[in-house]
Every structure is written in structure tokens, then in C-alpha cells.
Enzyme design. Structure first.
Site, mmCIF file in Angstrom:
data_model
loop_
_atom_site.group_PDB
_atom_site.id
_atom_site.type_symbol
_atom_site.label_atom_id
_atom_site.label_comp_id
_atom_site.label_asym_id
_atom_site.label_seq_id
_atom_site.Cartn_x
_atom_site.Cartn_y
_atom_site.Cartn_z
ATOM 1 N N LYS A 164 38.262 -12.911 14.608
ATOM 2 C CA LYS A 164 39.547 -12.226 15.337
ATOM 3 C C LYS A 164 40.789 -12.399 14.232
ATOM 4 O O LYS A 164 41.246 -13.649 14.214
ATOM 5 C CB LYS A 164 39.936 -13.148 16.544
ATOM 6 C CG LYS A 164 38.524 -12.705 17.674
ATOM 7 C CD LYS A 164 37.486 -13.584 17.663
ATOM 8 C CE LYS A 164 36.681 -13.302 18.777
ATOM 9 N NZ LYS A 164 35.301 -13.979 18.836
ATOM 10 N N ASP A 346 38.814 -37.389 13.615
ATOM 11 C CA ASP A 346 39.295 -38.431 13.201
ATOM 12 C C ASP A 346 40.807 -38.254 13.168
ATOM 13 O O ASP A 346 41.604 -38.780 12.799
ATOM 14 C CB ASP A 346 39.057 -38.869 11.843
ATOM 15 C CG ASP A 346 37.644 -39.554 12.034
ATOM 16 O OD1 ASP A 346 37.124 -39.703 12.891
ATOM 17 O OD2 ASP A 346 37.034 -39.591 10.741
#
Length: 421
Positions: A164, A346
Site C-alpha cells: 500500500k 524496545d
């Protein structure tokens, strides 16, 4: 005689097509990727820039657009402001209100002299309004289908473009999980309006987004789009380091699968996965459990009962046992279809785009993900993820183990198709 030849040719074509669904790649990675560094470390940056590529570029601004009420107005505004070029690739373009609005906006720009190129996946756009298609073509929009049904194409019919990508004037880009269909309208307020996120991008990485579009356009149209109108000089627009990461079964490297597995292997503290279709292979399951055991807190959000692919949900649930048993949290989004595709590692590394955590995205489809390395950006995505988690129901290992025998049987049968899901 001619009839026999035609029958033989047709039979060979059908056999080739069938084999393409089930063949196993001999070069498939089956060994764990070792945990040697974190996503914040220089070796990880070098790996994703050099080993997998392309290079992470500094100076970008990536802004999230949550749900259709914010996604479609931003995309349409950019289209209506286009002065030179529009390139647009999508898997889904269905009939309906938003499809007609996009067709009108693209057609108006083409009539005004903007060069407009639209690449539609032949399978994903079968429900497209033909009046919208005629309007665009009559207005001068160049519309091409990616891998339409042809006898010489049968062996590749199972490989679709799921990308997309919208790029306007080579300067502003959009990518994420959204297709052009009324299901994405609204704000995920009920079961008829899907939950999804798209992203608006400015800065040097837009050039990589344009290149990703042209990669598939040139395969379809055999035309190279180039020059300043498509690749203008792009000044820094923000503080995000980013890369546009693409993969295709044609390159034979399973790059997106390697990207995801490397990201899992490099996680040290947290791993958040939002995905519409979660059908991990055996290696992914082992590596996710490895990460959980070394202290990584893993949360996964997937669709619940409101899903457009019930078989995929059953195949997914069949594989949850080892993940739940090792402590990974899996939650099903309740209000509506959950179509987001975002992984946050993280609190600094975010991968977003068209890729689901399944074999179809990793090995069968053409995919495109934008990877962003920035703590502030990752923090915002974690906040959005947390809001989704509050609307999801966590599935416990005990609940999964005690599900009815009929469900277990249906899930096992569905799991036999996992290589195609």
C-alpha cells in the site's frame, strides 16, 4: 490434434499453478538467529542497512493516522494538491463511497495535467466499481493490474502485491495497512468500521517509497518512471531515521521474514506486535519463546471474533500453545476487525506497513514496510498499542487448553493450510 495440444497446455498450466501453492523453498531459513545485540546498537543498524537494505536515512518525519476518519482525508488532500505526479499501489480497491471519492480525486488531477499512475492487484480489486475504473481511465489516469489472469501467468497467480503505497510529487508518501474500501471508514466505532493505522511520510525516505512503487510498476507496464518529477531533491523534514523495506518472492531471499526474525532476536526488553493475521512458522514460534525466556516482555494483539478470514483465525489459534505456555501475552481485539500491522521493539525500533506475521506476507506476497528508528515515534506507537490492548481480551493458556474438542479439530484442519495463509 489441436484440441489435444490445447488440453495438454492447459493441464501443464494447472499443474504448475497448483505446485506453486505448495512448493517449499530449499533455501528457507530454519536455524535460530542468535541474540548478539539490541535494536539500539550499531551492529543492528548496519545489519538492516547493509545485510538486508536499503540504507536507513536520516531527516524524515513520519506521522501516524489512526483509522479512516484521519487516514482518508489526509490522503485525499495530498492527491488534490498534486502538481506533477501521483503514484499509487494498493491490494484492495472495492466499490463504495470512498472508492468513488478516490477515483474522482485521481481523475480530476489527471485532467489537470498531473501524471497519475495507479497499480491495482488483480485479485484484491475484483470487487472494484467498474464505473470508477472507467472514470479514471477516461480522464487519463494510467491504471494497470498486477498479474492479471493469463495462461502464461498461472505459475505466479499465488504471488500478489500486498503493498500500500501512495506518493505525491515524489515528496509526500503514505503507507500502512489500509485498503480503499468503506470498511475502513469511520473510527473503529462498531463492527462495520475496521481498526487500522496508516502513516504519512516526508523526507529523504520518500524516494525509497517511490522506488518501491516503480519496482512493481516497471514489471507490469515495462516503463521506467524517472526524473525530477518523480525523484525530486528531498530536504530533511524531521528527526526520524527510516528505510522503506520491500520484499518479493521473486528475489528468493524472504527479506521481510528475515527482518522480523532479526528484530525478534535483537529484542532485549519489550516486543509489541499488532497484526491482522498471525500464523507464525515453527522457527518464529521458537524465537519468540526464546525472547520471552531471556526476559523480553511480549504482547501480541490480533483480531477476535470480528475477522474477515475465519480460517486464518482458526489456523492461528492452533499454534498458540507453546507461545502461551512460555508466558507470551496474546489478546484478541473485540470491537471490530483489527487490521493494524505494527511491530515495536524496545521502545526505539518500529516496523509498519503492509506485512502481516504470516507465511503469505513473508514468502508469497510483495510487501512494503517502513522501518523507523526513533524513541519518540516508538513511544507514540506504544501508546496506540496500549489503547488497542485495553479493547482486547487476553487469552490464557488454561482457556486455550480447555477449548472444546470441535474447536480444536477445526483449528487443526485450518492449520494444514498455514503455508498459504
Amino acid at each position: 490434434m489441436i484440441g489435444w495440444i490445447a488440453a495438454i497446455v492447459a493441464g501443464v498450466g494447472i499443474l504448475t499453478f497448483a505446485l506453486s501453492f505448495w512448493r517449499k523453498r530449499s533455501e528457507e531459513l530454519n536455524h535460530r538467529i542468535e541474540h548478539r545485540y539490541g535494536v539500539e546498537d550499531a551492529p543492528f543498524v548496519r545489519a538492516v542497512s547493509t545485510l538486508l537494505g536499503p540504507t536507513l536515512l536520516e531527516g524524515n518525519r513520519v506521522s501516524e493516522l489512526v483509522n479512516g476518519d484521519r487516514i482518508f482525508p489526509a490522503m485525499l488532500d495530498a492527491i488534490r494538491r498534486a502538481g506533477k505526479t501521483i503514484t499509487f499501489e494498493t491490494f484492495i480497491y472495492w466499490e463504495g463511497e470512498i472508492g468513488r471519492e478516490f477515483a474522482e480525486a485521481l481523475s480530476e488531477r489527471a485532467r489537470s495535467g498531473v501524471r497519475v499512475h495507479v497499480l491495482l492487484d488483480w485479485v484484491g480489486t475484483q470487487r472494484m466499481d467498474q464505473a470508477s475504473l472507467r472514470k479514471m481511465r477516461d480522464s487519463g489516469v494510467e491504471v494497470c493490474y498486477y498479474r492479471p489472469l493469463r495462461w502464461w501467468n498461472l505459475g505466479r497467480m499465488n504471488n500478489r502485491t500486498h503493498r500500500k503505497i501512495l506518493v505525491v510529487d515524489g515528496k509526500i508518501g503514505f503507507t500502512g495497512g489500509v485498503g480503499i474500501a468503506d470498511a475502513w471508514l469511520g473510527d473503529a466505532e462498531d463492527s462495520d468500521h475496521w481498526r487500522d493505522t496508516h502513516f504519512q511520510v516526508e523526507g529523504p525516505v520518500v524516494g525509497q517509497m517511490q522506488a518501491a512503487f516503480i519496482d512493481n510498476w516497471s514489471q507490469t507496464r515495462e516503463e521506467l518512471l524517472h526524473g525530477d518529477d518523480y525523484f525530486p531533491e528531498l530536504a530533511p523534514a524531521g528527526g526520524h531515521a527510516a528505510q522503506m523495506f520491500t520484499s518479493s518472492p521473486e528475489d528468493g531471499t524472504e527479506k521481510t521474514r528475515l527482518l522480523y526474525l532479526l528484530s525478534v532476536a535483537s529484542a532485549r526488553r519489550t516486543l509489541r506486535i499488532a497484526t491482522a493475521y498471525f500464523v507464525p512458522d515453527a522457527l518464529a514460534v521458537r524465537m519468540l519463546c526464546d525472547a520471552q525466556r531471556r526476559g523480553v516482555e511480549i504482547d501480541i494483539v490480533v483480531p477476535g471474533p470480528c475477522i474477515d478470514a475465519a480460517v486464518t483465525r482458526r489456523a492461528s489459534r492452533a499454534l498458540w500453545g507453546p507461545l502461551l505456555d512460555c508466558g507470551i501475552a496474546i489478546s484478541e481485539y473485540q470491537p471490530t476487525m483489527y487490521h493494524s500491522k505494527v511491530m515495536i521493539v524496545d521502545g526505539i525500533w518500529t516496523s509498519l506497513g503492509s506485512t502481516n506475521f504470516d507465511n503469505r506476507s513473508f514468502k508469497l506476497n510483495d510487501e512494503a514496510n517502513l522501518n523507523v528508528r526513533d524513541r519518540d515515534f516508538a513511544r507514540r506507537q506504544e501508546e496506540i498499542f496500549a489503547a488497542d490492548l485495553r479493547r482486547a481480551r487476553r487469552i490464557t493458556w488454561e482457556e486455550w487448553r480447555r477449548r472444546p474438542l470441535r474447536e480444536k479439530a477445526l483449528e487443526w484442519i485450518a492449520s494444514l493450510l498455514r503455508r498459504q495463509l
